[in-house]
Design an enzyme around this catalytic site. Structure first.
Site, short mmCIF file in Angstrom:
data_model
loop_
_atom_site.label_atom_id
_atom_site.label_comp_id
_atom_site.label_asym_id
_atom_site.label_seq_id
_atom_site.Cartn_x
_atom_site.Cartn_y
_atom_site.Cartn_z
N GLY A 15 0.84 -1.19 0.00
CA GLY A 15 0.00 0.00 0.00
C GLY A 15 0.87 1.24 0.00
O GLY A 15 2.07 1.19 -0.29
N ALA A 17 2.08 2.95 2.43
CA ALA A 17 3.18 2.91 3.39
C ALA A 17 4.37 2.13 2.84
O ALA A 17 5.51 2.61 2.85
CB ALA A 17 2.70 2.30 4.71
N LEU A 46 -8.88 1.99 -1.64
CA LEU A 46 -10.24 2.35 -1.27
C LEU A 46 -10.35 3.72 -0.61
O LEU A 46 -11.45 4.17 -0.31
CB LEU A 46 -10.81 1.28 -0.32
CG LEU A 46 -10.76 -0.16 -0.83
CD1 LEU A 46 -11.30 -1.11 0.24
CD2 LEU A 46 -11.54 -0.31 -2.12
N GLN A 48 -10.98 7.26 -0.07
CA GLN A 48 -11.70 8.26 -0.83
C GLN A 48 -11.39 9.68 -0.37
O GLN A 48 -11.33 10.62 -1.16
CB GLN A 48 -13.21 8.02 -0.70
CG GLN A 48 -13.69 6.72 -1.29
CD GLN A 48 -15.18 6.50 -1.03
OE1 GLN A 48 -15.80 7.20 -0.24
NE2 GLN A 48 -15.74 5.52 -1.70
N GLY A 49 -11.24 9.86 0.94
CA GLY A 49 -11.26 11.20 1.52
C GLY A 49 -10.17 12.13 1.03
O GLY A 49 -10.44 13.26 0.65
N GLY A 50 -8.93 11.70 1.04
CA GLY A 50 -7.84 12.55 0.61
C GLY A 50 -6.71 12.58 1.61
O GLY A 50 -6.56 11.68 2.43
N GLU A 117 -13.41 18.24 6.06
CA GLU A 117 -13.91 17.00 6.64
C GLU A 117 -14.07 17.15 8.14
O GLU A 117 -13.65 18.15 8.73
CB GLU A 117 -12.99 15.82 6.29
CG GLU A 117 -13.02 15.46 4.81
CD GLU A 117 -12.19 14.25 4.46
OE1 GLU A 117 -12.24 13.84 3.29
OE2 GLU A 117 -11.50 13.72 5.34
N HIS A 236 -16.18 3.71 10.79
CA HIS A 236 -16.65 4.80 9.94
C HIS A 236 -18.17 4.83 9.98
O HIS A 236 -18.83 3.80 9.80
CB HIS A 236 -16.17 4.59 8.50
CG HIS A 236 -16.21 5.83 7.67
ND1 HIS A 236 -17.39 6.43 7.29
CD2 HIS A 236 -15.22 6.60 7.18
CE1 HIS A 236 -17.13 7.52 6.59
NE2 HIS A 236 -15.81 7.65 6.51
N ARG A 281 -15.50 11.32 14.21
CA ARG A 281 -16.08 10.08 13.68
C ARG A 281 -16.67 9.18 14.77
O ARG A 281 -17.69 8.53 14.56
CB ARG A 281 -15.02 9.31 12.90
CG ARG A 281 -14.81 9.85 11.50
CD ARG A 281 -13.82 9.00 10.73
NE ARG A 281 -13.67 9.52 9.37
CZ ARG A 281 -12.77 9.07 8.53
NH1 ARG A 281 -11.95 8.10 8.88
NH2 ARG A 281 -12.68 9.59 7.31
N HIS A 340 -13.20 0.50 10.16
CA HIS A 340 -12.59 1.27 9.08
C HIS A 340 -11.09 1.47 9.26
O HIS A 340 -10.33 1.36 8.29
CB HIS A 340 -13.29 2.63 9.00
CG HIS A 340 -12.78 3.52 7.91
ND1 HIS A 340 -12.88 3.18 6.57
CD2 HIS A 340 -12.18 4.74 7.95
CE1 HIS A 340 -12.37 4.16 5.83
NE2 HIS A 340 -11.91 5.10 6.64
N GLU A 364 -0.80 1.90 8.86
CA GLU A 364 -1.85 1.51 9.79
C GLU A 364 -1.41 0.44 10.78
O GLU A 364 -1.94 0.36 11.89
CB GLU A 364 -3.08 1.03 9.01
CG GLU A 364 -4.31 0.87 9.86
CD GLU A 364 -5.57 0.60 9.05
OE1 GLU A 364 -6.62 0.32 9.66
OE2 GLU A 364 -5.51 0.67 7.79
N ARG A 375 -8.75 8.78 15.08
CA ARG A 375 -8.00 9.39 13.98
C ARG A 375 -8.78 10.55 13.35
O ARG A 375 -9.96 10.43 13.04
CB ARG A 375 -7.71 8.34 12.90
CG ARG A 375 -7.03 8.91 11.66
CD ARG A 375 -6.70 7.83 10.67
NE ARG A 375 -7.86 7.21 10.06
CZ ARG A 375 -8.48 7.67 8.96
NH1 ARG A 375 -8.07 8.79 8.39
NH2 ARG A 375 -9.51 7.03 8.47
#
Length: 533
Positions: A15, A17, A46, A48-50, A117, A236, A281, A340, A364, A375
């Protein structure tokens, strides 16, 4: 005799990292190990947020760090938060230098588009192709890695154990190969960096790839590493509830653009909560969970806020919705909380070093001190990018140990041939148990029951090694959750609903300590363990 590969650095995980560490280490020789074809199962795909970065004129890294600390509910290391926030703009520039194109505003595209966000005080979320940031970042880093001569990529290998030399230093890893299922290839290395991702696949409801079952944590635990805050799992609040496994994600950026949460009576139940839909969250996830526990259905409603603009601004979510015949511009999206992100992991210092000599962790799988108990949105990719740089700097200054011929190059793994139906039912039972007893809300009775069941699964010789590892990691999480006798951030105990008097208390465990704790526990006892500030 010296093995020619002993001077290589082994990076485990493909990934953001793992790829970022491998690239940052260039020109040092690196072997990158991935359990599947590169890019296929990475959770980064996966995302999405940024990526959060203080780039606006009215923003500053100190404000980004402040928001991170506040979201962390008393467990974030302020020094780490400040350091990561300071590094964020340079991380964005580094990605752009590797061909990642972020969304920009205006005809000239001179300024980066910055989104908002939950729990961020300013617009600072950098996106690529709207809600496809993770995919674009991963594609860019894979292209760079495949063209970097110092990186040797080995696919379809899963690390099963680490080898430690006579001085206790990690000197390589055993990897199961699909080519020879009953054998393990030994890969010598002067250092091993775990970048194996999270644990969402342990839960019946998750947004993670189902392969994300904490394999890196199991390997680190058996090697004797200290694991920290394993109980801190972020759920999430807006996974799309359409019966898919894993669950598609409705990015938090939708709420940043005005989408609201409603129940099946049309009630906007977050309206009276401080921050409303943009509360942290853990707060939103509990509110959604409470609605579902009361027999309600919950929906994310973007009709008024986005309407016909939905598909343009969030093409990825729109495509996911279309697959289940939902037009998100005209119809609310059914949602529920899902596992999540794992804030806990292998305890590391500011260089990414674990407590075991020769072992680093990034992303992670690591517990760096950044995320604390909750987080902050879009800090995950950022953490991996920042620590990848610092790990590389550390390793480039580390001496190269010698390699001894006494290390075996091959060893047999246990001959295990479980029936596919039995294996599937075992995993289903584990995931259901984790959702029920170690999920959004927890108590001593459920945790103690989970510990006993998981211990039996850990030693089940009819299960594959991978499934026993899943049980081991789940066991460690349940033990850690039993230790924390309070409700803080993502960890909520119905039998201990209040904060403990002293903030900043971490749960630290080794595998041996967890086994001792479990042996002292019975159905009526509340788990206890040492707490380290």
């Amino acid at each position: 005799m010296c093995n020619p590969d002993s001077g290589r650095i082994l990076v485990v995980g493909g990934g953001v990292a793992g790829l970022a560490v491998a690239l940052r280490l260039s020109p040092l020789p690196v072997t990158l190990i991935v359990a599947a074809p590169l890019g296929r199962e990475a959770a980064t795909l996966l995302a999405q947020g940024g990526i959060a970065a203080a780039l606006a004129d009215d923003d500053h890294p100190s404000l980004h760090a402040r928001d991170t600390i506040q979201a962390g509910a008393g467990l974030t290391d302020a020094r780490v938060a400040e350091r990561v926030a300071d590094a964020a703009p340079a991380c964005i520039a580094w990605l752009e230098a590797h061909g990642v194109r972020f969304d920009r505003s205006g005809d000239t595209g001179s300024a980066l588009l910055l989104g908002l966000e939950a729990a961020h005080s300013h617009r600072r979320i950098v996106h690529a192709a709207g809600d496809q940031t993770g995919q674009r970042v991963l594609e860019g880093l894979i292209r760079a890695a495949r063209t970097t001569p110092s990186i040797k990529i080995r696919e379809n290998l899963r690390v099963t154990d680490l080898l430690r030399d006579d001085e206790g230093r990690v000197s390589g890893a055993f990897c199961a190969t699909t080519e020879v299922p009953d054998r393990s290839i030994f890969i010598p290395a002067r250092a091993v960096i775990l970048a194996t991702g999270g644990i969402g696949g342990l839960f019946a409801h998750t947004t993670n790839p189902l392969s994300a079952m904490g394999g890196g944590l199991a390997v680190a635990a058996r090697a004797g590493a200290v694991l920290r805050d394993l109980e801190m799992i972020q759920f999430h609040p807006t996974a799309i509830a359409v019966g898919l496994d894993p669950m598609p994600l409705a990015t938090e950026a939708l709420r940043g653009e005005g989408a609201t949460l409603i129940n099946d009576s049309g009630e906007r139940f977050m309206e009276a909560v401080p921050g409303a839909e943009l509360a942290p969250r853990d707060v939103v996830a509990r509110a959604v969970f409470a609605q579902i526990a009361a027999g309600r259905s919950v929906y994310l409603d973007a009709r008024e806020a986005l309407g016909s603009r939905f598909c343009t601004l969030f093409p990825g979510v729109a495509a996911l919705c279309r697959k289940t015949d939902i037009d998100p511009g005209r119809r609310p999206i059914p949602v529920r909380p899902a596992a999540h992100y794992h804030m806990g992991g292998v305890m590391t210092d500011h260089r990414g070093r674990s407590t075991v000599e020769g072992l680093w962790a990034c992303g992670e799988v690591a517990s760096t001190g950044l995320h604390g108990a909750n987080r902050l949105a879009s800090n995950s990719l950022l953490e991996a990018l920042a620590f990848a740089d610092w790990i590389a700097v550390d390793l480039k200054g580390s001496p190269q140990p010698t390699w001894s011929r006494s290390s075996s190059t091959l060893r047999s793994l246990p001959q295990v041939s479980p029936r596919a139906s039995d294996e599937g039912s075992t995993l289903h039972a584990l995931r259901t148990l984790m959702d029920r007893d170690v999920g959004v809300l927890r108590d001593a009775a459920g945790l103690n029951s989970a510990v006993r069941t998981l211990q039996a699964m850990m030693v089940d010789e009819t299960a594959t090694t991978e499934r026993r590892d899943a049980a081991l990691v789940s066991f460690l999480i349940a033990i850690a959750a039993g230790q924390r006798q309070e409700s803080r951030g993502a960890h909520q105990r119905t039998d201990f609903p209040d904060l403990a008097p002293r903030p900043g208390q971490h749960t630290e465990l080794t595998l041996d300590e967890a086994l001792i704790l479990a042996a002292k526990t019975d159905a009526a006892a509340v788990l206890t363990a040492r707490r380290v500030a």
